[in-house]
Structure formats: structure tokens, C-alpha cells
Enzyme design. Sequence first.
Site, PDB file in Angstrom:
ATOM      1  N   HIS A  55      17.481  24.926  27.850  1.00 24.44           N
ATOM      2  CA  HIS A  55      16.191  24.603  27.761  1.00 24.44           C
ATOM      3  C   HIS A  55      15.271  26.067  28.292  1.00 24.44           C
ATOM      4  O   HIS A  55      15.846  27.082  28.327  1.00 24.44           O
ATOM      5  CB  HIS A  55      15.695  23.443  28.780  1.00 24.44           C
ATOM      6  CG  HIS A  55      16.278  23.589  30.292  1.00 24.44           C
ATOM      7  ND1 HIS A  55      15.795  24.904  30.942  1.00 24.44           N
ATOM      8  CD2 HIS A  55      17.021  23.005  30.983  1.00 24.44           C
ATOM      9  CE1 HIS A  55      16.236  24.683  32.319  1.00 24.44           C
ATOM     10  NE2 HIS A  55      16.758  23.456  32.261  1.00 24.44           N
ATOM     11  N   HIS A  85      16.896  28.260  31.100  1.00 27.65           N
ATOM     12  CA  HIS A  85      18.039  29.257  30.697  1.00 27.65           C
ATOM     13  C   HIS A  85      17.203  30.285  29.776  1.00 27.65           C
ATOM     14  O   HIS A  85      17.784  31.398  29.591  1.00 27.65           O
ATOM     15  CB  HIS A  85      18.995  28.491  29.892  1.00 27.65           C
ATOM     16  CG  HIS A  85      19.276  27.119  30.410  1.00 27.65           C
ATOM     17  ND1 HIS A  85      19.208  25.948  30.313  1.00 27.65           N
ATOM     18  CD2 HIS A  85      20.008  26.840  31.888  1.00 27.65           C
ATOM     19  CE1 HIS A  85      19.718  25.008  31.101  1.00 27.65           C
ATOM     20  NE2 HIS A  85      20.179  25.790  32.051  1.00 27.65           N
ATOM     21  N   CYS A 112      26.049  17.726  48.070  1.00 33.80           N
ATOM     22  CA  CYS A 112      24.926  17.421  47.212  1.00 33.80           C
ATOM     23  C   CYS A 112      25.600  17.906  45.584  1.00 33.80           C
ATOM     24  O   CYS A 112      25.945  18.949  45.197  1.00 33.80           O
ATOM     25  CB  CYS A 112      23.582  18.350  47.093  1.00 33.80           C
ATOM     26  SG  CYS A 112      22.618  18.224  45.559  1.00 33.80           S
ATOM     27  N   CYS A 145      23.658  20.354  43.352  1.00 30.85           N
ATOM     28  CA  CYS A 145      23.964  21.637  43.710  1.00 30.85           C
ATOM     29  C   CYS A 145      25.426  22.022  43.783  1.00 30.85           C
ATOM     30  O   CYS A 145      25.819  23.259  43.677  1.00 30.85           O
ATOM     31  CB  CYS A 145      23.321  22.110  45.113  1.00 30.85           C
ATOM     32  SG  CYS A 145      21.664  21.790  45.167  1.00 30.85           S
ATOM     33  N   CYS A 188      18.153  16.360  49.208  1.00 33.41           N
ATOM     34  CA  CYS A 188      18.144  17.949  48.591  1.00 33.41           C
ATOM     35  C   CYS A 188      16.753  17.972  48.000  1.00 33.41           C
ATOM     36  O   CYS A 188      16.312  17.189  47.106  1.00 33.41           O
ATOM     37  CB  CYS A 188      19.399  17.806  47.664  1.00 33.41           C
ATOM     38  SG  CYS A 188      18.942  19.262  46.742  1.00 33.41           S
ATOM     39  N   HIS A 201      17.111  18.276  44.082  1.00 36.04           N
ATOM     40  CA  HIS A 201      17.484  17.120  43.410  1.00 36.04           C
ATOM     41  C   HIS A 201      17.024  15.734  43.662  1.00 36.04           C
ATOM     42  O   HIS A 201      17.295  14.800  42.981  1.00 36.04           O
ATOM     43  CB  HIS A 201      19.217  16.908  43.046  1.00 36.04           C
ATOM     44  CG  HIS A 201      19.591  18.409  42.461  1.00 36.04           C
ATOM     45  ND1 HIS A 201      20.143  19.542  43.292  1.00 36.04           N
ATOM     46  CD2 HIS A 201      19.819  18.673  41.193  1.00 36.04           C
ATOM     47  CE1 HIS A 201      20.460  20.433  42.086  1.00 36.04           C
ATOM     48  NE2 HIS A 201      20.341  20.099  41.276  1.00 36.04           N
ATOM     49  N   LYS A 236       7.178  19.517  37.111  1.00 34.45           N
ATOM     50  CA  LYS A 236       8.685  20.358  36.808  1.00 34.45           C
ATOM     51  C   LYS A 236       9.320  19.617  35.875  1.00 34.45           C
ATOM     52  O   LYS A 236       9.190  18.454  35.396  1.00 34.45           O
ATOM     53  CB  LYS A 236       9.187  19.481  38.319  1.00 34.45           C
ATOM     54  CG  LYS A 236      10.761  20.037  38.483  1.00 34.45           C
ATOM     55  CD  LYS A 236      11.376  19.512  39.673  1.00 34.45           C
ATOM     56  CE  LYS A 236      12.799  19.969  39.676  1.00 34.45           C
ATOM     57  NZ  LYS A 236      13.508  19.951  40.912  1.00 34.45           N
ATOM     58  N   LYS A 287      14.289  15.585  32.593  1.00 33.18           N
ATOM     59  CA  LYS A 287      14.739  14.706  31.378  1.00 33.18           C
ATOM     60  C   LYS A 287      13.983  13.528  31.619  1.00 33.18           C
ATOM     61  O   LYS A 287      13.425  12.792  30.804  1.00 33.18           O
ATOM     62  CB  LYS A 287      16.308  14.405  31.619  1.00 33.18           C
ATOM     63  CG  LYS A 287      17.025  15.149  30.523  1.00 33.18           C
ATOM     64  CD  LYS A 287      18.636  14.624  30.449  1.00 33.18           C
ATOM     65  CE  LYS A 287      19.222  15.376  29.733  1.00 33.18           C
ATOM     66  NZ  LYS A 287      20.799  14.883  29.802  1.00 33.18           N
TER      67      LYS A 287
END
Length: 653
Positions: free
Chosen positions: A17, A20, A125, A128, A142, A145, A294, A297
Site C-alpha cells: 500500500h 510501503h 501483541c 507487532c 497496543c 493495533h 489512519k 482495511k
Amino acid sequence: MTTYITTPIYYVNAQPHLGHAYTTIVADTYSRFMRLCGERVRLQTGTDEHGDKIAEAAECEGVSPREYVDRISGMFRKTWPLLEVEPDHFIRTTDPEHISTVQAILQRVHDQGDIYFDKYTGLYCKGCERFLTEKELVDGLCPDHQQAPLEISEQNYFFRMSRYQQQLIDHIKENPEFITPERYRNEVLSFLSEPLEDLCISRPTSRLTWGIPLPFDENFVTYVWFDALINYLTGIGYPEGPDFEDFWGAAEHVIAKDILKPHAIYWPTMLLAMGVPLYQRLHVHGYWNVDETKMSKSIGNVVRPEELVEEYGVDTLRYFTLREMSFGLDASFSSDGIITRKNSDLANDLGNLFSRSLAMLTKYVDATVPPHTVDDESDVLLRKTAASMLVSYRQHMANFEFHRGLRAVWELISQANKYIVVNEPWALAKDPEKASRLGSVLYNLAETLRLLTLVLRPVMPGTSAKMAAGLGLVEDDQSISNLETGGVWGGIPVGTRLQSIESLFPRMDQKKKQPVAAVNQQKKSNKKSSAKVNGEGALAQAENIITFDQVQKLELRVAEIVSAERIKKSDRLLKLTVMAPEERIIVAGIAESYSPEEVVGQQVIIVANLQPVKLMGVVSQGMVLAAKTEVNGESRLVLTTVSTPVPPGSGVA
Ligand code: MSP
């Protein structure tokens, strides 16, 4: 000299995405920049293929982990060429050479007493893929996440990370550039001010089998981070390969802030334990959000690089991401933002400069670079701007301040656009006695374009290649392929034949800009909105309330009117040439209130990001703001201005 630049190796539990893509574009741009500086460069990216997350994703798809990782890793590999990213090596942690080297390292570190067996209870987690400390949790979750970590209690192997804590602190303190930007260096030092716990580096095969088996205990596989970080060594043939010798001493890693701790703490302590010198620099950037939210998905706002390339073009995407994000801070992506930059920076500023200059060179000197013989003040200023651009560009690009490097380049573009206005080549062309001055002006423009071709090469390789073709320069010519030799004024040979090329950046349909579209909508529905300021109609007066965000979409700037003329067959329209700071034409409906002579030299406020429109055959690139009033019963427009002169192009907030 050599440079070795790496991206993180990406998990194959998700498709590539924008995040990256950004890291990888950054690494590629830097590698191209260093090549331009004459360095031997190696760029590495790849995929991280072991661990819980991957095993789970494969299970969800009902395929074997091997089948699954091959497929997703292939997607990453295929994405990079679409972004004009050319890695020298694409590593996969499932490569057999990687696996055997990781095992050899584990054995050695174990044998020297830096790995021990112990029982551990901790908060794990999955997102992570690591144990978190209590301190890292926010409201028990976390923060990355938004999941509660699992309490896991099991026997495992541990790496004596704590043993290397002081050495690492000393190294960071002695080497201010080790972690940049500084805010991340401070974050790491603050973390290191508390005692470090040792690092759990194994997972029992009863819980996870998709990993590299520990060489000294078959009941365990290697913790994914211990495996993954070592890719930076195995990818260049550690321990004995010749590339390792050549490149490790010049290693620089690019990551985002999410994986700071593994890179700034686990990795250097692992290297210290292995007796391998530490990497040179760690460059940490912020996060891309999408429309201020943020990327996720579940929200459905994940932006895919291939779609962006399709929609905006690869060079626009590269330019936008590098220019928009201040390296180290978060940034927000929006189609609005990218179209604005494309239309203003690329189509208007760069594209226009290039096409106008080439058109004049073609028309007035038969598409051949003429000699420079007559020098004047404006030439000196242009050369000075070019020289300072090169200094600032080099410094910022080397320090990963791409946005600043590009800003310096755009200062030269803007100066060159002013240079055209000041010198009026079209007027010089009318006077045969001014032929040598005309030649000199056109030479300087051609030379400026050559320098721009050179410095834009790392950022927009395709555009730079097109510009080189237009300028009749050959790709491997030192003048556009080497900053040392090419960065000297005067590199374009007199007599070079120019070629005609397509427009560099066709403007994009502004209708795609959502918030501006909303403003336009309002404009259409508001019949009262003035057609008196420019023929296309002014921005709707505030009958309806608009949000602060919508106001922010308006790009208001101070513009200086440098020339004005009446438009034939129109009583209302004046054609204005303004500097804001680049030159642009605005058709304004003020002819009944002002004569052309009256407005020249005035500083006015314009809407700079209005969709261009053709009025009486002239393309208007913006709108001049004016107050509407009545004088002796007659309506009159009064231009808005500033109370003290300011540099043309200054923003109006
Ligand atoms: N596999 C590990 C890295 C191991 S490196 C030895 C990993 N993979 S990841 O697929 O999650 O990639 C994380 C990286 O992707 C970030 O550090 C950053 O480079 C990039 N990005 C992912 N999302 C991002 C944004 N929203 N914004 C900017 N970059 C982000 O962690």
C-alpha cells in the site's frame, strides 16, 4: 565510495500500500541521488515471510504458508517497477542462504553465552509480533493495533540484550547522525534510560512451526524479528561475500516510526553481540494517513500504489509523496492534495517553464542552443539562484530532507519563470539588433532546464528522461548524469539540437478534487456569484456556510500585475500577466473599473488553484479578488490588495 540503502522487508500478510510505497520510493530516490553523486550504490528491499501473522494469513486462505508467501512476495516484487523503483536485490527470508546464515549466527551467539533458556511471562501483541512492556500500552491496548495483548507464559530462549545496553547508549550519544531525525534519537535514548529486558528470540514449535528452526533446539523456531533483521546482512552475502565487504560499512536503513524499537535497539545490540560494526544511519519517517484518517482495511481507505500510478502517473506520485511529507512527521494523502500539486507545481511551474522555453528556442533560434554573449543583471541572478539551489539540494537530499531539496529546486523554477517575464524574449525577437541578447536569454533558459533535468533525475526519472530528450541530451551524458560535472553552469553545448516532446504534465481534471468540487457546486447554484471579477464567475459569496476545511482548500496568494491589456471585443475583460510567484495569465472582468495602465504594478489577491478556463480565446489561470461597490449609482469593482508590499506569491491565510 559506496552506499548501501535498505527498506524494511515487508510482511507478506498484506498487499503493498501507500506506506510501503513511500518508504521504497524514498530509498530508491536516495539511491539514485547517491548514484548521481558518483557513488556505487546497492538498494535492497524484500519480504519478511515467517511468523505467526503469516501462518495465520495462509491458514485463512486455506493454502500452505509456502504457497501463500510465494504469491504475496511476488506482488511486492511486481509493484516496485511500477513505481520506477529498481532494487539491486530483493531478499526473502525464506531464501535458503538467509536461513542457513541466521542459523549460523544463532549458534555462534548461543555458544558465546549470549543466548540462554528461561521461563517468561509477558504481554504479546500479534500485530507487532513482539512482547510489549506495560508502559507501551495505552488503556491496556497496543496503541498500533488497538488490541489487548495476550498474556503468554512459556519457556523460551533469550538474547542478552541488556548486556549491550550501555555500549549502545554510548554509540548513540557519540554519533548524532546514527538515528535521524533527532526526535526519534531522543525517543530511543529515553527508552534506553530504563534498564533493558533481554529479548525473547524463540517460539515453541507447539505454538508456531512456520519459522527458522533453532540450530541448538529442534523444539523451537526463531522469533521473526531476530530472523528478519539479519536480512540486511544476508542480502549482501554476509559473512564472506565480496559485496558484504564493499557495502556493509556504508549501510543506511529507512523505516517508519512503527518499527523504531527493533531497528534502534534489537538490531544494534544483535550486531554488537555478533561483533559486526553497527550500521551508519537509521532514517525514520512518519506515517501516511489518508484524508486525515489512519489507513485501515476496515475503514476501506487503503490506498494501493498501482491504482495511484494508474490515476496520477508514477512521477506525480513520487514527487507528491516526497514533497508533501516532511520526513519524520506524519502526512495526509488525499486526491485533492495530489491533484493540486500536480496542477500547480508540475503542470504550471515546471511543465510551463519547460514548454514555453522549448517553444521559444524552437521559434526564435531554430531549435538549436545559441551562444551566450550578452550578460546582464537578470542573468547573474538566475545563475546565483541555480548555484544556491544546487548547494541546498545536495545538502537536503543527503540528509533525507526531500521536501526541502525539492523546495530549493522549485525556487529555481520560479526564478526562471520570472526571468522570462523580465527579459520578454518575444519583444527581443522583434528587434534584429537584440538578436545576441535574445540568444543569451534563450541559452540561459536551456541551461536552467538542463540543471533541472539533472536534479530531478532521482525524484522523477521518467520526466527527467523526457526533458533530456527534449533538450537533445543523451541519457549517460555527464552533464545530466553526474552532479559533480553536471552541476557547473554552462554544461549545455552551444549548437545542441532540441527535439519536440509531448507535454510533461497534462493538467488533471479538477472535478476529482472533492472539497473544491463542493465549492464549485455552490458556485454554480449561486446566481449572485459575480461574473464581474473574472468572466468565469467568482467564488460564491457566503450564502451557505462552508467548513474551515473547505476554506483551507482555497489557495489565496498575493500576485503582482506585471502587464495588462484589453481583450479585443470585450468591454469588461482585461488580460493580466501576474507573478505569483511564477508567471500566469488571469483574465479579469475589471475593464469597466480600471484601465490597463492603472493596474500594472499593483499587488492583488488571487485564487491560485481555480480550474483554468478559456475566456474570449485566452486561458485564465486564476481569479483576481475585488470588492463590489457603487459609485454615483454605478457599480464599480475595487481590487483587493495588501497594506504593505510583500513578495509576489506570498500565501494569504
Ligand atoms: N516485517 C517488518 C519489518 C522487518 S524489517 C527487518 C514490518 N513489515 S510491515 O509490512 O509492517 O512494514 C512496515 C513498514 O511499512 C513501515 O516501517 C514503513 O516503512 C511502511 N509503512 C507501513 N504503513 C505505513 C504508513 N501508513 N505510512 C508510512 N509508512 C508505513 O514491519
